[in-house]
Motif scaffolding. Structure first.
Motif, PDB file in Angstrom:
ATOM      1  N   ALA A  80       0.731  -1.159   0.092  1.00 32.35           N
ATOM      2  CA  ALA A  80       0.028  -0.186  -0.086  1.00 32.35           C
ATOM      3  C   ALA A  80       0.899   1.200  -0.040  1.00 32.35           C
ATOM      4  O   ALA A  80       0.545   2.239  -0.671  1.00 32.35           O
ATOM      5  CB  ALA A  80      -0.929   0.034   1.177  1.00 32.35           C
ATOM      6  N   ILE A  81       2.027   1.400   0.635  1.00 31.16           N
ATOM      7  CA  ILE A  81       2.817   2.465   0.887  1.00 31.16           C
ATOM      8  C   ILE A  81       3.554   2.608  -0.622  1.00 31.16           C
ATOM      9  O   ILE A  81       3.697   3.586  -0.988  1.00 31.16           O
ATOM     10  CB  ILE A  81       4.118   2.242   1.851  1.00 31.16           C
ATOM     11  CG1 ILE A  81       3.397   2.115   3.134  1.00 31.16           C
ATOM     12  CG2 ILE A  81       5.081   3.189   1.766  1.00 31.16           C
ATOM     13  CD1 ILE A  81       4.230   1.689   4.295  1.00 31.16           C
ATOM     14  N   THR A  82       3.957   1.413  -1.250  1.00 28.43           N
ATOM     15  CA  THR A  82       4.491   1.540  -2.666  1.00 28.43           C
ATOM     16  C   THR A  82       3.628   2.278  -3.448  1.00 28.43           C
ATOM     17  O   THR A  82       4.120   3.115  -4.170  1.00 28.43           O
ATOM     18  CB  THR A  82       4.834   0.020  -3.304  1.00 28.43           C
ATOM     19  OG1 THR A  82       5.723  -0.488  -2.282  1.00 28.43           O
ATOM     20  CG2 THR A  82       5.232   0.144  -4.588  1.00 28.43           C
ATOM     21  N   ILE A 117       1.679   7.024  -6.608  1.00 27.46           N
ATOM     22  CA  ILE A 117       0.608   8.259  -6.984  1.00 27.46           C
ATOM     23  C   ILE A 117       1.397   9.356  -6.729  1.00 27.46           C
ATOM     24  O   ILE A 117       1.069  10.359  -7.545  1.00 27.46           O
ATOM     25  CB  ILE A 117      -0.589   7.770  -6.129  1.00 27.46           C
ATOM     26  CG1 ILE A 117      -1.291   6.458  -6.610  1.00 27.46           C
ATOM     27  CG2 ILE A 117      -1.575   8.899  -6.097  1.00 27.46           C
ATOM     28  CD1 ILE A 117      -2.518   6.309  -5.544  1.00 27.46           C
ATOM     29  N   SER A 118       2.004   9.666  -5.844  1.00 30.02           N
ATOM     30  CA  SER A 118       2.571  10.847  -5.363  1.00 30.02           C
ATOM     31  C   SER A 118       3.692  11.321  -6.467  1.00 30.02           C
ATOM     32  O   SER A 118       3.696  12.396  -6.945  1.00 30.02           O
ATOM     33  CB  SER A 118       3.521  10.785  -4.004  1.00 30.02           C
ATOM     34  OG  SER A 118       2.502  10.574  -2.962  1.00 30.02           O
ATOM     35  N   VAL A 119       4.335  10.262  -6.885  1.00 26.36           N
ATOM     36  CA  VAL A 119       5.235  10.496  -7.772  1.00 26.36           C
ATOM     37  C   VAL A 119       4.735  11.071  -9.198  1.00 26.36           C
ATOM     38  O   VAL A 119       5.008  11.809  -9.858  1.00 26.36           O
ATOM     39  CB  VAL A 119       6.223   9.144  -8.365  1.00 26.36           C
ATOM     40  CG1 VAL A 119       7.113   9.228  -9.432  1.00 26.36           C
ATOM     41  CG2 VAL A 119       7.076   9.175  -6.973  1.00 26.36           C
ATOM     42  N   LEU A 120       3.794  10.265  -9.630  1.00 25.38           N
ATOM     43  CA  LEU A 120       2.778  10.489 -10.671  1.00 25.38           C
ATOM     44  C   LEU A 120       2.395  11.839 -10.859  1.00 25.38           C
ATOM     45  O   LEU A 120       2.427  12.650 -11.842  1.00 25.38           O
ATOM     46  CB  LEU A 120       1.575   9.459 -11.033  1.00 25.38           C
ATOM     47  CG  LEU A 120       1.822   8.167 -11.326  1.00 25.38           C
ATOM     48  CD1 LEU A 120       0.427   7.429 -11.256  1.00 25.38           C
ATOM     49  CD2 LEU A 120       2.443   8.079 -12.635  1.00 25.38           C
ATOM     50  N   PHE A 121       1.703  12.511  -9.623  1.00 23.94           N
ATOM     51  CA  PHE A 121       1.314  13.770  -9.650  1.00 23.94           C
ATOM     52  C   PHE A 121       2.159  14.790  -9.621  1.00 23.94           C
ATOM     53  O   PHE A 121       2.402  15.773 -10.218  1.00 23.94           O
ATOM     54  CB  PHE A 121       0.318  13.779  -8.446  1.00 23.94           C
ATOM     55  CG  PHE A 121      -1.013  13.496  -8.714  1.00 23.94           C
ATOM     56  CD1 PHE A 121      -1.968  14.260  -9.209  1.00 23.94           C
ATOM     57  CD2 PHE A 121      -1.461  12.365  -8.358  1.00 23.94           C
ATOM     58  CE1 PHE A 121      -3.310  13.925  -9.539  1.00 23.94           C
ATOM     59  CE2 PHE A 121      -2.858  11.811  -8.767  1.00 23.94           C
ATOM     60  CZ  PHE A 121      -3.646  12.596  -9.183  1.00 23.94           C
TER      61      PHE A 121
END
Length: 242
Positions: free
Chosen positions: A34-36, A41-45
Motif C-alpha cells: 500500500a505504501i508503494t 501516486i505521489s510521484v505521478l502527480f
C-alpha cells in the motif's frame, strides 16, 4: 568546498535508506504494498505538475499547450537509442552485482528497488543544475534542498520496496560528482531553455517511474534516459522544435 553538495545528497540518501529499512520492518507485507502504491501516486502527480508546467502557457486569456513535437521526438528517439544500448540491462546487472556483494542475495526485490530509486533521484534538472552550481561557484544550496526531498523519497521507498533503494546513493554520487567535476565544460551548454527542456522530459520519465510503482514494472525507464540528451540538443537545432 566544491563537491560538498554531492556528499550531502549521498549521505541524505544513505540515512533515508537506514530509516526506511528500520520503519519498513514495522509494516506487514500488504501494508508495504500500500505504501508503494501511495509513493507511486505521489510521484505521478509530481511528474504531471512538472510536465504541465513545461507544456502549458497562458496566451492572453487562453491556456495553450506546446512542445508536443519536442516530447515525442525526445522520448521516441531516446528510447530507441536506450534500447539499442541496453541501458536498463546495464542497471540491472549492476544491481545484481550489488545484491551479491552487499549480502542481499535472498532479496528478490533488491534490483527493482535499486533501479527504481536510482532513476527517481537521478532524473531531473535539480541534480544537473545543482551539481553545476556546486562545481563552478561552490554553491551547494540547490543540492541541499534536493537532499531533503531525496531523504524522504528513499526512506519511503526503502520501507516499501526494500534495501535496494538505499544503494541509489552510489549512482547519485557518481552522477552528480561527475557533473560537478565537468561543470565548467557543461555550464555554457545549459542555457535557461536547455534546463526547461530537460525538466520537461525529466518530468515525463519520472511519471513513468510512478507508473511502474503503481502498476508494476511496465516501462523500461532507464532505456528512455537518452531522451534527456536529445532535450538539450533540441535547443541548438536551427528553427527549434515546437
Amino acid at each position: 568546498m566544491i563537491g560538498l553538495g554531492t556528499l550531502i545528497n549521498t549521505v541524505a540518501i544513505i540515512f533515508g535508506g537506514l530509516i526506511g529499512n528500520f520503519t519498513g520492518k514495522l509494516f506487514k507485507e500488504d501494508q508495504q504494498h500500500a505504501i508503494t502504491k501511495a509513493c507511486g501516486i505521489s510521484v505521478l502527480f509530481i511528474a504531471i505538475a512538472g510536465a504541465m508546467q513545461g507544456m502549458m502557457a497562458i496566451d492572453g486569456k487562453n491556456l495553450v499547450s506546446g512542445k508536443s513535437m519536442l516530447v515525442v521526438l525526445c522520448i521516441v528517439f531516446g528510447t530507441i537509442i536506450g534500447e539499442l544500448i541496453g541501458i536498463e540491462n546495464g542497471f540491472e546487472r549492476f544491481g545484481e552485482w550489488l545484491k551479491v556483494k552487499s549480502g542481499n542475495s535472498g532479496d528478490k526485490e533488491f534490483v527493482n528497488a535499486f533501479v527504481t530509486a536510482s532513476l527517481t533521484v537521478c532524473i531531473g534538472a535539480m541534480a544537473i543544475v545543482g551539481a553545476i552550481q556546486d562545481g563552478i561557484l561552490g554553491d551547494y544550496s540547490t543540492l541541499a534542498v534536493k537532499s531533503v526531498l531525496d531523504f524522504i523519497v528513499v526512506a519511503v521507498m526503502t520501507s516499501s520496496l526494500g534495501k535496494g533503494s538505499a544503494f541509489s546513493a552510489i549512482p547519485i554520487f557518481l552522477f552528480e560528482g561527475s557533473i560537478t567535476l565537468l561543470a565548467k565544460l557543461i555550464s555554457p551548454i545549459m542555457t535557461d531553455m536547455a534546463i526547461a527542456y530537460l525538466s520537461l522530459i525529466g518530468s515525463i520519465l519520472i511519471f513513468c517511474v510512478g507508473v511502474n510503482l503503481v502498476w508494476g514494472k511496465t516501462v523500461r525507464v532507464a532505456n528512455m534516459l537518452p531522451g534527456l540528451i536529445f532535450a538539450v540538443v533540441a535547443v541548438y537545432i536551427p528553427g527549434g522544435i515546437i
